[in-house]
Design a protein around this motif. Structure first.
Motif, PDB file in Angstrom:
ATOM      1  N   GLU A 180       0.829  -1.202   0.000  1.00 15.34           N
ATOM      2  CA  GLU A 180       0.000   0.000   0.000  1.00 15.34           C
ATOM      3  C   GLU A 180       0.865   1.255   0.000  1.00 15.34           C
ATOM      4  O   GLU A 180       0.592   2.219  -0.715  1.00 15.34           O
ATOM      5  CB  GLU A 180      -0.892  -0.018   1.242  1.00 15.34           C
ATOM      6  N   GLY A 181       1.928   1.234   0.806  1.00 15.58           N
ATOM      7  CA  GLY A 181       2.839   2.374   0.844  1.00 15.58           C
ATOM      8  C   GLY A 181       3.530   2.602  -0.486  1.00 15.58           C
ATOM      9  O   GLY A 181       3.713   3.746  -0.916  1.00 15.58           O
ATOM     10  N   LYS A 182       3.901   1.529  -1.152  1.00 14.14           N
ATOM     11  CA  LYS A 182       4.554   1.646  -2.459  1.00 14.14           C
ATOM     12  C   LYS A 182       3.628   2.316  -3.467  1.00 14.14           C
ATOM     13  O   LYS A 182       4.057   3.160  -4.263  1.00 14.14           O
ATOM     14  CB  LYS A 182       4.966   0.257  -2.963  1.00 14.14           C
ATOM     15  N   ALA A 183       2.350   1.953  -3.440  1.00 12.55           N
ATOM     16  CA  ALA A 183       1.372   2.563  -4.355  1.00 12.55           C
ATOM     17  C   ALA A 183       1.239   4.059  -4.060  1.00 12.55           C
ATOM     18  O   ALA A 183       1.124   4.879  -4.977  1.00 12.55           O
ATOM     19  CB  ALA A 183       0.028   1.863  -4.210  1.00 12.55           C
ATOM     20  N   PHE A 184       1.261   4.411  -2.787  1.00 19.65           N
ATOM     21  CA  PHE A 184       1.159   5.813  -2.383  1.00 19.65           C
ATOM     22  C   PHE A 184       2.353   6.626  -2.880  1.00 19.65           C
ATOM     23  O   PHE A 184       2.200   7.660  -3.542  1.00 19.65           O
ATOM     24  CB  PHE A 184       1.042   5.892  -0.861  1.00 19.65           C
ATOM     25  N   PHE A 185       3.566   6.172  -2.592  1.00 15.48           N
ATOM     26  CA  PHE A 185       4.760   6.920  -2.985  1.00 15.48           C
ATOM     27  C   PHE A 185       4.936   6.963  -4.509  1.00 15.48           C
ATOM     28  O   PHE A 185       5.422   7.950  -5.056  1.00 15.48           O
ATOM     29  CB  PHE A 185       5.997   6.325  -2.325  1.00 15.48           C
ATOM     30  N   SER A 186       4.531   5.887  -5.165  1.00  7.32           N
ATOM     31  CA  SER A 186       4.658   5.843  -6.630  1.00  7.32           C
ATOM     32  C   SER A 186       3.693   6.786  -7.328  1.00  7.32           C
ATOM     33  O   SER A 186       3.851   7.072  -8.518  1.00  7.32           O
ATOM     34  CB  SER A 186       4.422   4.413  -7.132  1.00  7.32           C
ATOM     35  N   SER A 187       2.689   7.269  -6.596  1.00 10.62           N
ATOM     36  CA  SER A 187       1.680   8.143  -7.206  1.00 10.62           C
ATOM     37  C   SER A 187       2.109   9.609  -7.264  1.00 10.62           C
ATOM     38  O   SER A 187       1.413  10.434  -7.851  1.00 10.62           O
ATOM     39  CB  SER A 187       0.362   8.043  -6.419  1.00 10.62           C
ATOM     40  N   ILE A 188       3.258   9.949  -6.671  1.00  9.63           N
ATOM     41  CA  ILE A 188       3.725  11.344  -6.665  1.00  9.63           C
ATOM     42  C   ILE A 188       4.084  11.753  -8.092  1.00  9.63           C
ATOM     43  O   ILE A 188       4.851  11.076  -8.772  1.00  9.63           O
ATOM     44  CB  ILE A 188       4.947  11.503  -5.746  1.00  9.63           C
ATOM     45  N   ARG A 189       3.509  12.860  -8.528  1.00 13.91           N
ATOM     46  CA  ARG A 189       3.751  13.361  -9.880  1.00 13.91           C
ATOM     47  C   ARG A 189       4.153  14.836  -9.826  1.00 13.91           C
ATOM     48  O   ARG A 189       3.661  15.604  -9.007  1.00 13.91           O
ATOM     49  CB  ARG A 189       2.488  13.220 -10.747  1.00 13.91           C
ATOM     50  N   LEU A 190       5.073  15.203 -10.732  1.00 15.87           N
ATOM     51  CA  LEU A 190       5.546  16.583 -10.811  1.00 15.87           C
ATOM     52  C   LEU A 190       5.039  17.256 -12.076  1.00 15.87           C
ATOM     53  O   LEU A 190       4.826  16.593 -13.103  1.00 15.87           O
ATOM     54  CB  LEU A 190       7.077  16.625 -10.803  1.00 15.87           C
ATOM     55  N   GLY A 191       4.879  18.580 -12.012  1.00 16.79           N
ATOM     56  CA  GLY A 191       4.483  19.341 -13.183  1.00 16.79           C
ATOM     57  C   GLY A 191       5.618  19.414 -14.198  1.00 16.79           C
ATOM     58  O   GLY A 191       6.783  19.176 -13.874  1.00 16.79           O
ATOM     59  N   GLN A 192       5.282  19.743 -15.411  1.00 19.60           N
ATOM     60  CA  GLN A 192       6.276  19.773 -16.492  1.00 19.60           C
ATOM     61  C   GLN A 192       7.316  20.870 -16.299  1.00 19.60           C
ATOM     62  O   GLN A 192       8.430  20.769 -16.820  1.00 19.60           O
ATOM     63  CB  GLN A 192       5.570  19.959 -17.831  1.00 19.60           C
ATOM     64  N   ASP A 193       6.962  21.904 -15.568  1.00 19.29           N
ATOM     65  CA  ASP A 193       7.859  23.055 -15.445  1.00 19.29           C
ATOM     66  C   ASP A 193       8.892  22.913 -14.330  1.00 19.29           C
ATOM     67  O   ASP A 193       9.814  23.721 -14.233  1.00 19.29           O
ATOM     68  CB  ASP A 193       7.050  24.336 -15.201  1.00 19.29           C
ATOM     69  N   ILE A 194       8.758  21.909 -13.484  1.00 23.72           N
ATOM     70  CA  ILE A 194       9.682  21.771 -12.366  1.00 23.72           C
ATOM     71  C   ILE A 194      10.865  20.879 -12.754  1.00 23.72           C
ATOM     72  O   ILE A 194      10.684  19.778 -13.273  1.00 23.72           O
ATOM     73  CB  ILE A 194       8.958  21.225 -11.105  1.00 23.72           C
ATOM     74  N   THR A 195      12.088  21.380 -12.543  1.00 20.35           N
ATOM     75  CA  THR A 195      13.303  20.665 -12.932  1.00 20.35           C
ATOM     76  C   THR A 195      14.319  20.723 -11.795  1.00 20.35           C
ATOM     77  O   THR A 195      14.069  21.324 -10.743  1.00 20.35           O
ATOM     78  CB  THR A 195      13.933  21.280 -14.193  1.00 20.35           C
ATOM     79  N   TRP A 196      15.481  20.132 -12.027  1.00 20.66           N
ATOM     80  CA  TRP A 196      16.516  20.085 -10.987  1.00 20.66           C
ATOM     81  C   TRP A 196      16.991  21.481 -10.594  1.00 20.66           C
ATOM     82  O   TRP A 196      17.473  21.688  -9.477  1.00 20.66           O
ATOM     83  CB  TRP A 196      17.701  19.237 -11.459  1.00 20.66           C
ATOM     84  N   THR A 197      16.809  22.471 -11.482  1.00 19.72           N
ATOM     85  CA  THR A 197      17.224  23.839 -11.147  1.00 19.72           C
ATOM     86  C   THR A 197      16.343  24.450 -10.054  1.00 19.72           C
ATOM     87  O   THR A 197      16.697  25.481  -9.490  1.00 19.72           O
ATOM     88  CB  THR A 197      17.184  24.745 -12.392  1.00 19.72           C
ATOM     89  N   ASP A 198      15.208  23.825  -9.753  1.00 21.64           N
ATOM     90  CA  ASP A 198      14.381  24.274  -8.635  1.00 21.64           C
ATOM     91  C   ASP A 198      14.958  23.814  -7.302  1.00 21.64           C
ATOM     92  O   ASP A 198      14.483  24.233  -6.244  1.00 21.64           O
ATOM     93  CB  ASP A 198      12.951  23.735  -8.778  1.00 21.64           C
ATOM     94  N   GLN A 199      15.996  22.948  -7.354  1.00 21.80           N
ATOM     95  CA  GLN A 199      16.627  22.464  -6.135  1.00 21.80           C
ATOM     96  C   GLN A 199      17.999  23.081  -5.892  1.00 21.80           C
ATOM     97  O   GLN A 199      18.332  23.469  -4.776  1.00 21.80           O
ATOM     98  CB  GLN A 199      16.763  20.936  -6.188  1.00 21.80           C
ATOM     99  N   TYR A 200      18.813  23.141  -6.935  1.00 18.86           N
ATOM    100  CA  TYR A 200      20.149  23.728  -6.811  1.00 18.86           C
ATOM    101  C   TYR A 200      20.579  24.294  -8.156  1.00 18.86           C
ATOM    102  O   TYR A 200      19.957  24.053  -9.195  1.00 18.86           O
ATOM    103  CB  TYR A 200      21.160  22.707  -6.273  1.00 18.86           C
ATOM    104  N   GLN A 201      21.682  25.062  -8.150  1.00 21.44           N
ATOM    105  CA  GLN A 201      22.012  25.887  -9.308  1.00 21.44           C
ATOM    106  C   GLN A 201      22.918  25.228 -10.336  1.00 21.44           C
ATOM    107  O   GLN A 201      22.843  25.534 -11.518  1.00 21.44           O
ATOM    108  CB  GLN A 201      22.670  27.193  -8.829  1.00 21.44           C
ATOM    109  N   SER A 202      23.789  24.332  -9.908  1.00 19.65           N
ATOM    110  CA  SER A 202      24.782  23.794 -10.839  1.00 19.65           C
ATOM    111  C   SER A 202      24.980  22.303 -10.639  1.00 19.65           C
ATOM    112  O   SER A 202      24.972  21.801  -9.506  1.00 19.65           O
ATOM    113  CB  SER A 202      26.126  24.513 -10.645  1.00 19.65           C
TER     114      SER A 202
END
Length: 216
Positions: free
Chosen positions: A157-179
């Motif tokens: 059940e937990g695996k199904a929950f965590f696997s359901s997380i989805r991100l928008g198309q505009d969010i990328t690694w640059t939203d976390q760090y710069q280089s």
């Protein structure tokens, strides 16, 4: 009769699972996760908390706005340090707990940290699976809570929950760090090693001149 009852228990779980389908819940424009129907949402200052009963556990999702003027992280190692700090903070808030299987994962292009917090209250063991997702503006905490007595069903059940997380198309690694750079850039390497080679040539020339015998 007892054997018959025990044999149909897994079937009852399966039927219940099909009856309660997960539904997509939009945390914001960037992140969506699936929760069981009847979930509750509570908004406080700079934070939204979503809670839901699952078949074999309990779900908590926290969307926490980071402090205004938050210093941007420069590289992946900075992000890793921030996530490690979050893990230590969660463990510190729970007496008699230990963080297990702390490891890295990815959600879309973003890096995340996952671990299990095991709490032993005198034989009553509670397990809490976490996924931590950090961006410059928002920190997301996904948590699935269950007992070690239901671990076989809860893990699925937990695996199904965590696997359901989805991100928008505009969010990328640059939203976390710069280089993504992990060392010297190509230009820097050329300057360093090229300059070193030139210096070596000059040294050889100078030594050769000193060793050159005088004429006559």
């Amino acid at each position: 009769m007892k054997k018959l009852f025990l044999s149909i228990v897994p079937l009852l779980f399966a039927v219940s699972g099909f009856c309660q389908e997960l539904q997509a819940v939009k945390l914001d424009n960037d992140v969506t996760v699936s929760l069981f129907p009847g979930y509750q949402k509570k908004d406080t200052l700079n934070q939204s908390t979503f809670t839901a009963n699952a078949l074999n556990g309990y779900i908590v999702v926290i969307r926490q706005a980071n402090a205004q003027g938050n210093t941007p992280l420069k590289k992946s190692s900075d992000l890793n340090n921030v996530l490690k700090t979050y893990v230590k903070g969660i463990q510190a808030e729970s007496p008699n707990s230990v963080a297990l299987n702390v490891r890295d994962t990815t959600v879309g292009q973003l890096k995340a940290k996952v671990f299990t917090l095991k709490t032993d209250n005198g034989g009553d063991v509670t397990l809490r699976d976490f996924l931590l997702l950090y961006t410059q503006d928002i920190t997301y905490t996904f948590e699935y809570v269950y007992s070690d007595n239901t671990i076989d069903f809860s893990k699925k059940e937990g695996k199904a929950f965590f696997s359901s997380i989805r991100l928008g198309q505009d969010i990328t690694w640059t939203d976390q760090y710069q280089s993504r750079a992990t060392g010297m850039s190509s230009i820097t390497k050329i300057e360093v090693f090229g300059g070193g080679a030139l210096l070596l040539v000059l040294v050889i020339v100078m030594v050769s001149r000193k060793k050159k015998p005088a004429l006559g």
